[in-house]
Write an enzyme that holds these catalytic residues in place. Structure first.
Site, PDB file in Angstrom:
ATOM      1  N   THR A 173      -7.823   1.210  -0.243  1.00  0.00           N
ATOM      2  CA  THR A 173      -9.103   1.385  -0.120  1.00  0.00           C
ATOM      3  C   THR A 173      -9.184   2.927   0.407  1.00  0.00           C
ATOM      4  O   THR A 173      -8.057   3.436   1.114  1.00  0.00           O
ATOM      5  CB  THR A 173      -9.839   0.368   0.985  1.00  0.00           C
ATOM      6  OG1 THR A 173      -9.412  -0.942   0.587  1.00  0.00           O
ATOM      7  CG2 THR A 173     -11.272   0.601   0.960  1.00  0.00           C
ATOM      8  N   GLY A 203     -13.858  -7.803  -2.423  1.00  0.00           N
ATOM      9  CA  GLY A 203     -13.264  -7.913  -1.027  1.00  0.00           C
ATOM     10  C   GLY A 203     -14.168  -7.652  -0.047  1.00  0.00           C
ATOM     11  O   GLY A 203     -15.365  -7.906   0.059  1.00  0.00           O
ATOM     12  N   THR A 224      -9.281  -1.294   5.796  1.00  0.00           N
ATOM     13  CA  THR A 224      -8.467  -1.216   4.595  1.00  0.00           C
ATOM     14  C   THR A 224      -7.419  -2.385   4.845  1.00  0.00           C
ATOM     15  O   THR A 224      -6.671  -2.407   5.749  1.00  0.00           O
ATOM     16  CB  THR A 224      -7.911   0.140   4.381  1.00  0.00           C
ATOM     17  OG1 THR A 224      -6.769   0.004   3.120  1.00  0.00           O
ATOM     18  CG2 THR A 224      -7.167   0.452   5.694  1.00  0.00           C
TER      19      THR A 224
END
Length: 311
Positions: A173, A203, A224
């Site tokens: 990410t 997500g 992340t």
């Protein structure tokens, strides 16, 4: 309260293994992080807003195929690409997010369009794309988003019996958090998701309070990692809650939340900025592409558990 600015970014937790990271590739990662930090820094140094700074930093990361967002997004199990993004500012708690989109060159700008040009927080699929077209956002074709490295990673993931513990393929990410000179905080996060994910999987990135959160009274967070765990823990909001209700420092709260996720085998990290400009960049995995800059303007980056280096 000071009038200092601060910016921290991540290019994803779950890095390449040290033994697979060549010197040349390491240099490219540091350079990419440096470009993103400089894009945000230049806005903050010119008395710009934290919101503009995090958007600019994330755009720079989305444009770099090294990172799993925008141009470098990974592939689903079906060989498609689906991108998620979110942005939030801490003054009025305005937020915007998109999920499962493909086409806009910069998903973070799509998320900002949701925040600024719709009455909603989260749009998905065709509805999100329609808004992007109405706002004149730039689109790109499949060739722009295709990278050979991401395609190879999908093929490796789909091999029967392939190990599932490769952090570099499992998640990735990009994100940024900032405090501007007026004391406003903002966070922005963007991702291509997990290599080999089921089509339609979403997500933590576009879930406000899980992967992205900002509140001027506490902190701004961009996370992340393995998104399912971050959703279950409400990671980004949990950091802010520990500061507000337990009186913890930003560093204590951020570290504790990442450690809690790690105890149930959730890997990842986050970047966070507090209301006074303090920064925290904890992670519980092999590494996290990351960096920061403060009022002196010097950009620092790191990948593994190592000293930060000027970029």
């Amino acid at each position: 309260m000071t009038d200092d600015y601060a910016l921290a970014i991540h290019g994803g937790a779950g890095t390449l293994r040290r033994d697979a990271m060549s010197a040349a590739r390491r240099t490219r990662y540091h350079a990419g992080l440096g470009r993103a930090l400089k894009a945000g820094r230049d806005i903050l140094a010119a008395d710009g807003s934290a919101l503009d700074a995090v958007a600019a930093a994330v755009v720079a990361l989305e444009d770099d195929p090294l990172f799993n967002a925008g141009r470098g997004a990974v592939f689903t199990a079906a060989g498609t690409q689906e991108m998620d993004a979110a942005i939030m500012e801490g003054h009025d708690h305005r937020a915007g997010a998109v999920a499962g989109i493909f086409g806009p060159k910069n998903p973070i700008l799509a998320a900002r369009s949701v925040m600024e040009h719709s009455p909603h927080v989260l749009l998905i699929g065709e509805g999100a794309l329609a808004l992007c077209r109405a706002q004149g956002l730039a689109f790109a074709d499949r060739g722009y988003f295709y990278t050979a490295a991401r395609w190879r990673a999908l093929q490796q993931t789909l091999v029967p019996g392939a190990p599932g513990d490769d952090e570099a393929r499992r998640h990735g990410t990009v994100g940024a958090v900032a405090r501007d000179r007026h004391g406003n905080l903002a966070a922005a996060t963007s991702t291509g998701g997990m290599t080999g994910k089921l089509p339609g999987r979403v997500g933590d990135t576009p879930i406000i309070g899980a992967g992205t959160y900002a509140d001027n009274a506490g902190c701004a967070v961009s996370a992340t990692g393995h998104g399912e765990f971050f959703i279950r823990f409400g990671v980004a909001h949990e950091v802010a809650a520990r500061i507000a209700h337990r009186g913890e420092t930003l560093a204590m709260a951020a570290r504790a939340v990442i450690d809690d996720v790690g105890r149930i085998d959730g890997s990842g990290g986050l970047v966070a900025v507090g209301r006074d400009g303090e920064l925290a960049l904890p992670f519980n995995c092999s590494g996290m592409y990351r960096g920061y800059v403060k009022r002196d303007g010097i950009v620092y980056t790191a990948i593994y558990d190592e000293a930060y280096q000027p970029a």
